[in-house]
Motif scaffolding. Structure first.
Motif, PDB file in Angstrom:
ATOM      1  N   LEU A  73       0.829  -1.205   0.000  1.00 31.44           N
ATOM      2  CA  LEU A  73       0.000   0.000   0.000  1.00 31.44           C
ATOM      3  C   LEU A  73       0.867   1.261   0.000  1.00 31.44           C
ATOM      4  O   LEU A  73       0.558   2.247  -0.688  1.00 31.44           O
ATOM      5  CB  LEU A  73      -0.913  -0.019   1.231  1.00 31.44           C
ATOM      6  CG  LEU A  73      -2.060   0.991   1.264  1.00 31.44           C
ATOM      7  CD1 LEU A  73      -3.005   0.781   0.094  1.00 31.44           C
ATOM      8  CD2 LEU A  73      -2.816   0.899   2.570  1.00 31.44           C
ATOM      9  N   GLU A  74       1.967   1.215   0.740  1.00 28.64           N
ATOM     10  CA  GLU A  74       2.884   2.363   0.779  1.00 28.64           C
ATOM     11  C   GLU A  74       3.497   2.614  -0.595  1.00 28.64           C
ATOM     12  O   GLU A  74       3.621   3.766  -1.031  1.00 28.64           O
ATOM     13  CB  GLU A  74       3.983   2.099   1.822  1.00 28.64           C
ATOM     14  CG  GLU A  74       4.928   3.264   2.006  1.00 28.64           C
ATOM     15  CD  GLU A  74       6.067   2.930   2.960  1.00 28.64           C
ATOM     16  OE1 GLU A  74       6.891   3.830   3.225  1.00 28.64           O
ATOM     17  OE2 GLU A  74       6.143   1.771   3.430  1.00 28.64           O
ATOM     18  N   THR A  75       3.872   1.554  -1.282  1.00 28.52           N
ATOM     19  CA  THR A  75       4.428   1.700  -2.634  1.00 28.52           C
ATOM     20  C   THR A  75       3.412   2.319  -3.585  1.00 28.52           C
ATOM     21  O   THR A  75       3.739   3.216  -4.379  1.00 28.52           O
ATOM     22  CB  THR A  75       4.872   0.323  -3.171  1.00 28.52           C
ATOM     23  OG1 THR A  75       5.796  -0.264  -2.258  1.00 28.52           O
ATOM     24  CG2 THR A  75       5.517   0.460  -4.526  1.00 28.52           C
ATOM     25  N   HIS A  76       2.176   1.848  -3.458  1.00 30.14           N
ATOM     26  CA  HIS A  76       1.128   2.403  -4.325  1.00 30.14           C
ATOM     27  C   HIS A  76       0.910   3.884  -4.042  1.00 30.14           C
ATOM     28  O   HIS A  76       0.809   4.701  -4.970  1.00 30.14           O
ATOM     29  CB  HIS A  76      -0.182   1.638  -4.090  1.00 30.14           C
ATOM     30  CG  HIS A  76      -1.383   2.323  -4.646  1.00 30.14           C
ATOM     31  ND1 HIS A  76      -1.611   2.455  -5.996  1.00 30.14           N
ATOM     32  CD2 HIS A  76      -2.417   2.951  -4.020  1.00 30.14           C
ATOM     33  CE1 HIS A  76      -2.744   3.124  -6.181  1.00 30.14           C
ATOM     34  NE2 HIS A  76      -3.246   3.433  -5.009  1.00 30.14           N
ATOM     35  N   ARG A  77       0.869   4.255  -2.765  1.00 37.53           N
ATOM     36  CA  ARG A  77       0.663   5.665  -2.406  1.00 37.53           C
ATOM     37  C   ARG A  77       1.842   6.524  -2.879  1.00 37.53           C
ATOM     38  O   ARG A  77       1.654   7.660  -3.335  1.00 37.53           O
ATOM     39  CB  ARG A  77       0.511   5.787  -0.883  1.00 37.53           C
ATOM     40  CG  ARG A  77      -0.711   5.077  -0.327  1.00 37.53           C
ATOM     41  CD  ARG A  77      -1.934   5.987  -0.348  1.00 37.53           C
ATOM     42  NE  ARG A  77      -3.151   5.231  -0.109  1.00 37.53           N
ATOM     43  CZ  ARG A  77      -3.611   4.871   1.086  1.00 37.53           C
ATOM     44  NH1 ARG A  77      -2.912   5.164   2.161  1.00 37.53           N
ATOM     45  NH2 ARG A  77      -4.759   4.207   1.196  1.00 37.53           N
ATOM     46  N   TYR A  78       3.050   6.002  -2.752  1.00 37.64           N
ATOM     47  CA  TYR A  78       4.232   6.746  -3.189  1.00 37.64           C
ATOM     48  C   TYR A  78       4.195   6.987  -4.698  1.00 37.64           C
ATOM     49  O   TYR A  78       4.452   8.114  -5.165  1.00 37.64           O
ATOM     50  CB  TYR A  78       5.492   5.965  -2.797  1.00 37.64           C
ATOM     51  CG  TYR A  78       6.783   6.649  -3.177  1.00 37.64           C
ATOM     52  CD1 TYR A  78       7.312   7.664  -2.382  1.00 37.64           C
ATOM     53  CD2 TYR A  78       7.468   6.284  -4.326  1.00 37.64           C
ATOM     54  CE1 TYR A  78       8.499   8.301  -2.728  1.00 37.64           C
ATOM     55  CE2 TYR A  78       8.657   6.913  -4.681  1.00 37.64           C
ATOM     56  CZ  TYR A  78       9.160   7.920  -3.880  1.00 37.64           C
ATOM     57  OH  TYR A  78      10.321   8.551  -4.222  1.00 37.64           O
ATOM     58  N   MET A  79       3.868   5.945  -5.453  1.00 35.17           N
ATOM     59  CA  MET A  79       3.787   6.090  -6.905  1.00 35.17           C
ATOM     60  C   MET A  79       2.678   7.066  -7.303  1.00 35.17           C
ATOM     61  O   MET A  79       2.830   7.872  -8.235  1.00 35.17           O
ATOM     62  CB  MET A  79       3.549   4.726  -7.550  1.00 35.17           C
ATOM     63  CG  MET A  79       4.730   3.786  -7.440  1.00 35.17           C
ATOM     64  SD  MET A  79       4.345   2.108  -7.991  1.00 35.17           S
ATOM     65  CE  MET A  79       4.053   2.376  -9.723  1.00 35.17           C
ATOM     66  N   GLU A  80       1.556   7.011  -6.583  1.00 31.99           N
ATOM     67  CA  GLU A  80       0.445   7.931  -6.856  1.00 31.99           C
ATOM     68  C   GLU A  80       0.859   9.377  -6.566  1.00 31.99           C
ATOM     69  O   GLU A  80       0.530  10.302  -7.324  1.00 31.99           O
ATOM     70  CB  GLU A  80      -0.763   7.539  -5.997  1.00 31.99           C
ATOM     71  CG  GLU A  80      -2.027   8.325  -6.273  1.00 31.99           C
ATOM     72  CD  GLU A  80      -2.630   8.028  -7.624  1.00 31.99           C
ATOM     73  OE1 GLU A  80      -3.444   8.855  -8.083  1.00 31.99           O
ATOM     74  OE2 GLU A  80      -2.288   6.991  -8.226  1.00 31.99           O
TER      75      GLU A  80
END
Length: 462
Positions: free
Chosen positions: A257-264
């Motif tokens: 989830l952190e990776t997804h938020r960072y990419m977003e």
């Protein structure tokens, strides 16, 4: 968080004419969904549901889908199997590559008596000792586990060792849950550190003096300073990006989830920078500080400006794209210049003479699609009106003569000396006289001819 919206479901229901109440199959994969909801209310007739490659942490709000036969929630953040007791017709369940470590949660699937296939590959529970034996002994209705058929001998053997295997699974579950608790604490600590770093970065940006007012003399130095600050920011962003991707982290729902938020977040920052660049590009200089109007052709279109002296007007033919929608054109005619916005890009042209903006007109050619703007001149109207008035006078004279001939006969009868054409009344009288009996007059005419031709000799040779 992103959830299932009605607009998303309707867009994915194109094969069903965008009707969602009668949907039997829908694919919502790779939609970055973080919460599963609403489907049990909107799509009660669903038989096949694809939800793979999302960020769903929990199976919920699908218990009322009585007709559901196949549920695919692979590649999500699910940690336990639950809330599927109401799916009475469920035959196939795909939980590949999730985070299910609580293997005993599969006991909730005992109610799904029609379940034949179950996929748990890529989950932490598959690494437990006795994993397959436990699943085979717990779910008697299963025919396939992880694409491998369950033979009768395998089930008999699993049932014989079931108490011992169950005890081992319980121990490994407890160890895994303790590990997960530590991972959650670590993830919260990392998130707090990132928030603190962002706060420090904002404070540093505010200290650099972006909001301080500068005098006009300091503008060049300010521009140089802004350039240096921008370069420093890009270097810092690159370092932050490299640090984020190179730092080793455990594969957990939180890290995913952190990776997804960072990419977003990075994507939004890039979009903002792109939007700012677009705004900077669109700041075209159309009028100088002295008030001089400039000729500008940003869309790079061919054009022709014609001075129509006969009609006392100026005609602009702008070769806009044939299939361009007219709503994307904005025409502004001023007394000394014309401005056309083509998809937001300005075309501006200074006119050779002053025109009337209120009387101007703009049309699109149906053959070429060109924009034709007709602008009447503000001066030299008298010359054009003389030509028009002379023709109008000539036509007025003709109409007057026609009226005198047709409608105003009484004046001619009152004063017959004022007209030079034959007497109309006598002609009418002759017509009346000849019209009394044409049959009687014919023999009279023949006798008169015979009388006048006394010397006539009949020559047979002729």
């Amino acid at each position: 968080f992103l959830s299932v919206t009605e607009d998303l479901v309707r867009r994915r229901a194109e094969h069903n004419n965008c009707e969602i109440f009668s949907l039997e199959e829908i694919s919502l994969h790779q939609q970055e969904i973080e919460k599963l909801e609403h489907l049990d209310k909107w799509c009660r007739d669903l038989k096949i549901l694809y939800l793979q490659n999302n960020l769903i942490p929990k199976i919920e709000n699908v218990g009322k889908l009585k007709k559901l036969e196949y549920l695919n929630v692979a590649l999500n953040n699910i940690e336990r199997i639950e809330n599927l007791e109401g799916c009475e017709e469920l035959k196939k369940l795909d939980l590949t590559a999730n985070f299910i470590g609580e293997l005993s949660s599969i006991e909730s699937l005992k109610c799904n008596i029609h379940l034949k296939e179950l996929f748990l590959m890529g989950n932490p529970c598959t690494e437990f000792e006795g994993y397959r034996q436990f699943v085979v002994a717990t779910l008697h209705q299963l025919k396939y586990l992880d694409s491998k058929e369950i033979e009768r001998s395998e089930r008999i053997k699993a049932l014989q060792n079931y108490p011992e295997v169950k005890w081992k699974i319980r121990e490994q579950e407890q160890a895994y849950l303790l590990k997960r608790a530590r991972e959650k604490e670590e993830a919260q600590r990392r998130m707090q550190e990132r928030k603190d770093e962002k706060q420090k970065q904002k404070q540093m940006d505010s200290k650099l003096g972006f909001d301080s007012p500068d005098s006009p003399q300091e503008k060049p130095n300010q521009a140089e300073g802004d350039g240096e600050q921008e370069r420093c920011r890009t270097v810092e962003n690159d370092d932050e990006d490299r640090k984020f991707w190179e730092e080793p982290t455990p594969y957990t729902p939180e890290s995913r989830l952190e990776t997804h938020r960072y990419m977003e977040e990075k994507r939004r920052a890039k979009d903002n920078i792109r939007e700012l660049k677009k705004r900077e590009k669109t700041a075209w200089t159309l009028v100088t500080e002295e008030g001089k109007i400039l000729n500008v052709n940003v869309p790079k279109l061919h054009f022709s400006l014609k001075d129509d002296e006969e009609n006392n007007q100026i005609v602009l033919d702008l070769a806009v794209y044939r299939h361009l929608d007219t709503s994307l054109l904005d025409v502004d005619v001023q007394p000394t210049y014309i401005r056309v916005l083509v998809k937001g890009k300005p075309f501006q042209l200074v006119l050779p003479e002053e025109v009337k903006p209120d009387s101007s007109s703009a049309k699109r050619s149906q053959t070429t699609g060109h924009l034709v703007v007709t602008m009447p001149k503000a001066k030299e109207i008298i010359l054009a009106k003389q030509k028009v008035s002379a023709s109008m006078k000539h036509s007025d004279c003709n109409t007057q003569q026609k009226n005198t001939r047709s409608g105003q006969v009484e004046k001619l009868e009152v004063d017959p000396s004022k007209y030079s054409f034959p007497d109309v009344t006598k002609i009418i009288q002759e017509k009346e006289r000849t019209g009394q009996g044409p049959i009687k007059l014919q023999p009279q005419k023949v006798t008169e001819v015979k009388k006048s031709c006394v010397d006539f000799e009949n020559n047979d040779d002729v």
